[in-house]
Design an enzyme around this catalytic site. Structure first.
Site, PDB file in Angstrom:
ATOM      1  NE  ARG A   1      -1.330   2.497   2.904  1.00 49.89           N
ATOM      2  CZ  ARG A   1      -0.615   3.561   3.336  1.00 49.89           C
ATOM      3  NH1 ARG A   1      -0.775   4.938   2.810  1.00 49.89           N
ATOM      4  NH2 ARG A   1      -0.246   3.633   4.490  1.00 49.89           N
ATOM      5  CG  ASP A   2       3.562   3.973   3.289  1.00 51.31           C
ATOM      6  OD1 ASP A   2       3.913   5.097   2.232  1.00 51.31           O
ATOM      7  OD2 ASP A   2       3.802   4.167   4.214  1.00 51.31           O
TER       8      ASP A   2
ATOM      9  CG  HIS B   1       3.763   4.524   9.432  1.00 54.26           C
ATOM     10  ND1 HIS B   1       3.568   3.195   8.497  1.00 54.26           N
ATOM     11  CD2 HIS B   1       4.312   5.308   8.880  1.00 54.26           C
ATOM     12  CE1 HIS B   1       4.066   3.698   7.428  1.00 54.26           C
ATOM     13  NE2 HIS B   1       4.542   4.609   7.696  1.00 54.26           N
TER      14      HIS B   1
ATOM     15  CG  HIS C   1       8.142   7.807   7.181  1.00 48.66           C
ATOM     16  ND1 HIS C   1       7.354   8.759   6.454  1.00 48.66           N
ATOM     17  CD2 HIS C   1       7.440   6.790   7.278  1.00 48.66           C
ATOM     18  CE1 HIS C   1       6.445   8.263   5.802  1.00 48.66           C
ATOM     19  NE2 HIS C   1       6.409   6.868   6.302  1.00 48.66           N
TER      20      HIS C   1
ATOM     21  CB  CYS D   1       3.648  10.757   3.273  1.00 51.39           C
ATOM     22  SG  CYS D   1       1.999  11.809   3.168  1.00 51.39           S
TER      23      CYS D   1
ATOM     24  CG  ASN E   1       7.561   3.449   4.483  1.00 51.09           C
ATOM     25  OD1 ASN E   1       6.818   3.820   5.557  1.00 51.09           O
ATOM     26  ND2 ASN E   1       6.707   3.469   3.357  1.00 51.09           N
TER      27      ASN E   1
END
Lengths: 325, 325
Positions: A22-23, A219, A221, A252, A261
């Protein structure tokens, strides 16, 4: 390791939630073919990852990379023991996610309202209204068919648009997400601004105000190289689920300058080396990386462990003689 | 910030020892011209770095990249407030270092004897004999002219040749280095095998056995992406000096597969973000990186902070309103 109904069987100390499909994919211009996604997700699950965020129910016009999310969810829920998570921006997305059979829905709420308006085109009040709608939708289902609902607080550690973010606002909005019907909340360092002292402090504030069960996952980064240091702080504080992305893909796209990430491969090494069982098999994890690399020709994949390999004589946490963590 | 006689003036919480001009350049085939080295070292010092390892007194035949170390030392000791460190493999190197005027000598002792034989072609006993010889040389000088002598324990967290390394051996050899005349010892993760749990445990063992003043500094690698997480553990335990290399250049050329020093730029960000004062100015640090990049055309430089920039609204630790670390 064995898993039952998508739940960890107690032989895992820290669960890694793989967000690459997804990300990661939403940040890459190339649209990965659906069959490649399925192969990659199967390989990730086969490596022992218990939770995978496989897509997002946003309009295909906005993110064509994730237009096949419904089909991907229907495929992934057929993989035994895997918890299939999706991102939903609103009630409509949640409804689609339910229809496809997702096990977990995550709705993002950006603590920076400027970022919220830019990312979801919604104020805090409007996002909370969506959460209440989703809760009502879930409550209409029999209890054993209700997916888990997580409210993910983004820009918790600072915003590229607003700068510093109030920690009191993180706690307040977290409480409002729970009140609106989320089963739990998560913290997200959307912009890669966080540092370990801040991570420890915000976690303690949230747990003190909202209770220990309110939050299990984070979450983080690696935008400024601090990702695994922040993981260390979070795990030492008691976080039990950490998001990561294979090859470090993603970030993002609406936070200018933010990228990177945490790399799943490096995270698994760090945790296993420290004595935390992740349930992940390295050889299969690197096979999954090969599947990803083949499906995204020309895209850079990050990570140190895949280059350096495991240390000589390295043993997974679960294979070692008893030793205190 | 002001410094007196190469000593930190108390306005720095964590000192970064920049090892790029030695550890970095010795791993790169290109020989950096002497005048470029001087420019780079001056730029590093101007950025606020208080200690720089500028070279190594090894035979030029072995490391032609560092053949100009004596000239570099003579230049660097002219920079006000800078502690000029060099690596010396033996008594002869120490004698050359004294003649050039170095402020600090570091002699490596590999806990893995296999690595010691490969790296220095010496057994533990032979290295300790060199240390005793150096001590005698230093003691012949007036006290105020004696450089500091550090024994650096390499392969402390594992060896690419031997695999796991005994923590008791780390403590034992550390004690022997101090007995032989070192002023202090340092720990080095030469191979990038270390993890935060191990870093905490080994530090505690050393301090318990040899006293708190025996060790202040640590040299960690980022070979498997775990460098800054290990720094966090070390700093939280009480380490006050951390080695790093601008652009992450270097590693140990005799440890196959090992590469990747901690990136100075990312380390400064991590520490300052956490509230630890490093004395480093970011703008000048990035200027020094530009000097390095110009002097090593075509060589990759690593680091996240230089790409991502500082967070919006970021303040150095010393500039903030009082806030607990």
């Amino acid at each position: 390791m064995s898993k039952v109904d998508g739940k960890v069987d107690g032989k895992v100390d820290i669960e890694i939630s793989e967000v690459g499909p997804r990300d990661g994919l939403q940040s890459i211009a190339t649209v990965m073919p659906t069959e490649d996604k399925k192969r990659w997700i199967a390989a990730l699950a086969s490596a022992g990852l218990q939770e995978i965020e496989v897509g997002s129910f946003v309009p295909p016009k906005l993110l064509p990379q994730l237009a096949d999310t419904a089909e991907i969810v229907r495929y992934a829920i057929g993989i035994g023991g895997l918890r299939v998570a999706v991102l939903v921006p609103n009630l409509r997305g949640a409804s689609d996610a339910l229809a496809a059979g997702a096990h977990k829905l995550t709705i993002p709420l950006s603590v920076s309202e400027t970022h919220s308006l830019k990312n979801l085109r919604k104020t805090h009040t409007q996002v909370l209204e969506e959460v209440r709608g989703i809760r009502a939708l879930l409550d209409a289902l029999p209890p054993d068919q209700r997916p888990q609902l997580e409210g993910s607080l983004s820009t918790c550690f600072g915003c590229t648009l607003e700068g510093p973010v109030s920690e009191d606002a993180v706690v307040r909005l977290g409480g409002q997400l729970l009140d609106a019907g989320c089963d739990e909340i998560g913290l997200s360092d959307t912009t890669g601004y966080g540092n370990p002292v801040q991570v420890r402090r915000v976690l303690r504030k949230v747990w003190n105000a909202l209770g220990r069960d309110s939050l299990n996952g984070i979450h983080l980064h690696n935008t400024r190289g601090q990702g695994l240091a922040n993981v260390l702080a979070a795990v030492e504080e008691g976080v039990t689920t950490v998001d990561a992305s294979m090859g470090g893909i993603g970030g993002c796209p609406f936070a200018p300058g933010a990228s990177g990430n945490i790399v799943t491969e490096d995270l698994v090494f760090l945790l296993e080396a420290m004595g935390y069982r992740t349930g992940v098999d390295f050889e299969r994890l690197l096979s999954a990386r090969a599947v990803l690399a083949a499906a995204l020709p020309g895209e850079p994949l990050y990570g140190f462990l895949p280059e350096a390999g495991l240390p000589r004589g390295f043993e997974l946490a679960g294979e070692r003689a008893a030793e205190p963590v």
